[in-house]
Design a protein around this motif. Structure first.
Motif, PDB file in Angstrom:
ATOM      1  N   ARG A 127      -4.348 -10.031 -23.626  1.00 50.01           N
ATOM      2  CA  ARG A 127      -3.890  -9.168 -24.855  1.00 50.01           C
ATOM      3  C   ARG A 127      -4.911  -7.716 -24.616  1.00 50.01           C
ATOM      4  O   ARG A 127      -4.582  -6.824 -25.108  1.00 50.01           O
ATOM      5  CB  ARG A 127      -3.985  -9.677 -26.331  1.00 50.01           C
ATOM      6  CG  ARG A 127      -2.840 -10.539 -26.590  1.00 50.01           C
ATOM      7  CD  ARG A 127      -2.888 -11.027 -28.126  1.00 50.01           C
ATOM      8  NE  ARG A 127      -3.872 -11.827 -28.458  1.00 50.01           N
ATOM      9  CZ  ARG A 127      -3.907 -13.233 -28.333  1.00 50.01           C
ATOM     10  NH1 ARG A 127      -2.878 -13.835 -27.851  1.00 50.01           N
ATOM     11  NH2 ARG A 127      -4.901 -13.840 -28.791  1.00 50.01           N
ATOM     12  N   LEU A 128      -6.216  -8.159 -24.632  1.00 50.32           N
ATOM     13  CA  LEU A 128      -7.288  -7.027 -24.474  1.00 50.32           C
ATOM     14  C   LEU A 128      -6.990  -6.075 -23.205  1.00 50.32           C
ATOM     15  O   LEU A 128      -6.939  -4.755 -23.308  1.00 50.32           O
ATOM     16  CB  LEU A 128      -8.682  -7.446 -24.102  1.00 50.32           C
ATOM     17  CG  LEU A 128      -9.186  -7.832 -25.552  1.00 50.32           C
ATOM     18  CD1 LEU A 128     -10.757  -8.243 -25.153  1.00 50.32           C
ATOM     19  CD2 LEU A 128      -9.484  -6.590 -26.222  1.00 50.32           C
ATOM     20  N   VAL A 129      -6.348  -6.637 -22.222  1.00 50.57           N
ATOM     21  CA  VAL A 129      -6.104  -5.869 -21.277  1.00 50.57           C
ATOM     22  C   VAL A 129      -4.761  -4.888 -21.388  1.00 50.57           C
ATOM     23  O   VAL A 129      -4.670  -3.780 -20.852  1.00 50.57           O
ATOM     24  CB  VAL A 129      -5.687  -6.601 -19.815  1.00 50.57           C
ATOM     25  CG1 VAL A 129      -5.034  -5.900 -18.631  1.00 50.57           C
ATOM     26  CG2 VAL A 129      -6.862  -7.297 -19.352  1.00 50.57           C
ATOM     27  N   ASP A 130      -4.061  -5.595 -22.320  1.00 48.94           N
ATOM     28  CA  ASP A 130      -2.605  -4.859 -22.273  1.00 48.94           C
ATOM     29  C   ASP A 130      -2.495  -3.805 -23.692  1.00 48.94           C
ATOM     30  O   ASP A 130      -1.802  -3.024 -23.821  1.00 48.94           O
ATOM     31  CB  ASP A 130      -1.561  -5.749 -22.814  1.00 48.94           C
ATOM     32  CG  ASP A 130      -1.118  -6.641 -21.404  1.00 48.94           C
ATOM     33  OD1 ASP A 130      -1.738  -6.206 -20.332  1.00 48.94           O
ATOM     34  OD2 ASP A 130      -0.801  -7.810 -21.492  1.00 48.94           O
ATOM     35  N   ASP A 131      -3.480  -3.974 -24.762  1.00 44.54           N
ATOM     36  CA  ASP A 131      -3.360  -3.729 -26.244  1.00 44.54           C
ATOM     37  C   ASP A 131      -4.351  -2.562 -26.302  1.00 44.54           C
ATOM     38  O   ASP A 131      -5.511  -2.691 -26.743  1.00 44.54           O
ATOM     39  CB  ASP A 131      -3.352  -4.734 -27.028  1.00 44.54           C
ATOM     40  CG  ASP A 131      -3.070  -4.273 -28.542  1.00 44.54           C
ATOM     41  OD1 ASP A 131      -3.131  -2.883 -28.695  1.00 44.54           O
ATOM     42  OD2 ASP A 131      -2.568  -5.152 -29.393  1.00 44.54           O
ATOM     43  N   ALA A 132      -4.146  -1.262 -26.225  1.00 45.81           N
ATOM     44  CA  ALA A 132      -5.024  -0.330 -26.179  1.00 45.81           C
ATOM     45  C   ALA A 132      -5.619  -0.286 -27.539  1.00 45.81           C
ATOM     46  O   ALA A 132      -6.868   0.157 -27.948  1.00 45.81           O
ATOM     47  CB  ALA A 132      -4.349   1.084 -26.019  1.00 45.81           C
ATOM     48  N   GLU A 133      -4.605  -0.470 -28.627  1.00 46.97           N
ATOM     49  CA  GLU A 133      -5.184  -0.695 -30.123  1.00 46.97           C
ATOM     50  C   GLU A 133      -6.366  -1.553 -30.307  1.00 46.97           C
ATOM     51  O   GLU A 133      -7.263  -1.360 -31.035  1.00 46.97           O
ATOM     52  CB  GLU A 133      -3.831  -0.915 -30.909  1.00 46.97           C
ATOM     53  CG  GLU A 133      -3.132   0.553 -30.990  1.00 46.97           C
ATOM     54  CD  GLU A 133      -1.915   0.430 -32.023  1.00 46.97           C
ATOM     55  OE1 GLU A 133      -1.942  -0.603 -32.991  1.00 46.97           O
ATOM     56  OE2 GLU A 133      -0.900   1.284 -32.100  1.00 46.97           O
ATOM     57  N   ALA A 134      -6.123  -2.688 -29.720  1.00 52.04           N
ATOM     58  CA  ALA A 134      -6.803  -3.791 -29.938  1.00 52.04           C
ATOM     59  C   ALA A 134      -8.344  -3.498 -29.504  1.00 52.04           C
ATOM     60  O   ALA A 134      -9.462  -3.524 -29.998  1.00 52.04           O
ATOM     61  CB  ALA A 134      -6.518  -5.068 -29.446  1.00 52.04           C
ATOM     62  N   ARG A 135      -8.152  -2.845 -28.228  1.00 52.22           N
ATOM     63  CA  ARG A 135      -9.662  -2.376 -27.547  1.00 52.22           C
ATOM     64  C   ARG A 135     -10.367  -1.151 -28.305  1.00 52.22           C
ATOM     65  O   ARG A 135     -11.382  -1.147 -28.575  1.00 52.22           O
ATOM     66  CB  ARG A 135      -9.261  -1.525 -26.172  1.00 52.22           C
ATOM     67  CG  ARG A 135      -8.694  -2.822 -25.069  1.00 52.22           C
ATOM     68  CD  ARG A 135      -8.796  -2.390 -23.786  1.00 52.22           C
ATOM     69  NE  ARG A 135      -8.093  -0.947 -23.377  1.00 52.22           N
ATOM     70  CZ  ARG A 135      -6.848  -1.068 -23.292  1.00 52.22           C
ATOM     71  NH1 ARG A 135      -6.102  -2.164 -22.994  1.00 52.22           N
ATOM     72  NH2 ARG A 135      -6.328   0.089 -22.963  1.00 52.22           N
ATOM     73  N   ALA A 136      -9.436  -0.140 -28.985  1.00 53.55           N
ATOM     74  CA  ALA A 136      -9.976   0.657 -29.765  1.00 53.55           C
ATOM     75  C   ALA A 136     -10.550   0.273 -30.762  1.00 53.55           C
ATOM     76  O   ALA A 136     -11.766   0.866 -31.298  1.00 53.55           O
ATOM     77  CB  ALA A 136      -8.935   1.751 -29.991  1.00 53.55           C
TER      78      ALA A 136
END
Length: 380
Positions: free
Chosen positions: A339-348
């Motif tokens: 999910r961290l690889v795919d989800d830019a909002e989660a990383r942000a």
């Protein structure tokens, strides 16, 4: 001035080294004695015995080494008696350090005692502050919300900042060189794997981390893995990872490890202060940790909060996903990494929490080691 220092693990060694540097700047001629690791030795320190002997974590895990640790407590307290320092400064590792302080104080009631790293009474076992007060005069706290807890128990306490805010961060050029030197393409996801700095942690977590990483590689075929490690467990890490499906690059040199943190795209880490190192480098992370079952049960019963990750605690968010105790399983861990690889909002969201954490821990102010040294000298 003679200062007796006792550190029991890698994070305490780093704190001790920074404190020594600060004391040497503010009190030239100060001499240092006690127990510490490689970083303290680099500041001109000779350890009474190898610090790695003390790196044991968990209530049950310590039992096989109890007799040996008891001997080391007595040996360390005897050395305090022999040296007769102006102050005894114990650093984290409370199960060992506070027993040394108690024995040393019993022999010399007038001994000035200080403890660097307040016990996490806001997280679990709130009675620990009252128990340490009879043998500790002054506490150096890493987090700004901790002094009131210590003062309520009868000790003085200063917030001195967390050392992570003063640690150098590698440049973009150093990160690029690390990728080039190890043939890691700019488009290849680079995962930091951090299974702990203690042998027990590595032994328990490495197999689960391996399987989680293998599952992540199934969906990210170009994935590369780096394990920055420390002297005490480097050989064990190499032995345990030599036959991994995704063979990691194992790094021990400080400059290489810093470059790896700067180059990484995401991380899988054991719980602990490493989460703050990742935050300082803005590396999105997943935290996973497990203990002996009885240790976990006892800790779970005593817990006052629902997270152990310092970024979550400092920011009062739950931006960093955790898999603790029975939840520390390869499948869910791999899914969270994916999910961290795919989800830019989660990383942000993680990056925002990381930046807030660094600000609250003192980034931009005086170096924590120097602040800690001022606190020690002011108390003396």
């Amino acid at each position: 001035m003679k200062i007796f220092l006792v550190a029991g693990e890698a994070s305490g060694d780093a704190l001790g080294a920074a404190l020594m540097a600060g004391l040497k700047e503010l009190a030239p001629g100060a001499t240092f004695h006690g127990v510490g690791g490689a970083k303290m030795e680099a500041e001109g320190f000779h350890s009474l015995f190898p610090m790695e002997e003390l790196s044991v974590m968990g209530l049950i895990e310590v039992l096989p080494k109890y007799k040996h640790l008891k001997r080391r407590i007595a040996e360390t307290a005897d050395e305090v008696t022999r040296i007769r320092p102006d102050a005894l400064v114990t650093i984290d590792s409370p199960d060992f350090c506070l027993r040394v302080a108690k024995a040393a104080r019993a022999a010399h009631p007038a001994l000035r005692t200080m403890h660097y790293v307040a016990p996490t009474v806001w997280a679990w076992r709130p009675g620990r502050a009252a128990k340490m007060a009879p043998v500790v005069d002054h506490v150096l706290a890493l987090f700004p919300f901790e002094p009131p807890y210590m003062e309520a128990a009868g000790m003085t306490c200063d917030f001195v900042g967390h050392p992570v805010v003063a640690e150098p961060v590698a440049s973009a050029e150093a990160a690029s060189r690390l990728r080039e030197n190890h043939m890691i393409g700019a488009d290849q996801p680079l995962l930091l794997c951090l299974p702990g700095s203690r042998r027990g942690e590595v032994t328990r977590l490495a197999p689960r981390f391996e399987e989680a990483i293998a599952r992540l590689r199934d969906r990210e075929p170009s994935l590369r893995v780096v394990i920055p490690t420390v002297r005490g467990v480097a050989a064990l890490v190499r032995e345990m990872t030599a036959r991994w499906k995704v063979v990691p690059l194992v790094l021990e040199e400080t400059a290489d490890k810093r470059a790896a943190f700067a180059a990484a795209d995401l991380a899988l880490a054991a719980s602990g202060t490493v989460s703050l190192e990742l935050a300082a480098n803005r590396v999105p992370m997943v935290i996973a940790h497990d203990f002996n079952r009885l240790t976990w049960w006892m800790m779970k019963r005593a817990a006052l909060i629902d997270t152990v990750t310092l970024v979550n605690i400092v920011t009062e968010t739950r931006a960093i996903p955790e898999f603790l105790g029975p939840a520390c399983q390869p499948g869910p861990i791999a899914n969270a990494l994916g999910r961290l690889v795919d989800d830019a909002e989660a990383r942000a969201a993680q990056v925002v929490a990381m930046e807030t954490t660094m600000e609250r821990l003192g980034r931009g102010g005086e170096a924590p080691g120097l602040r800690a040294a001022r606190s020690v000298l002011a108390h003396l």
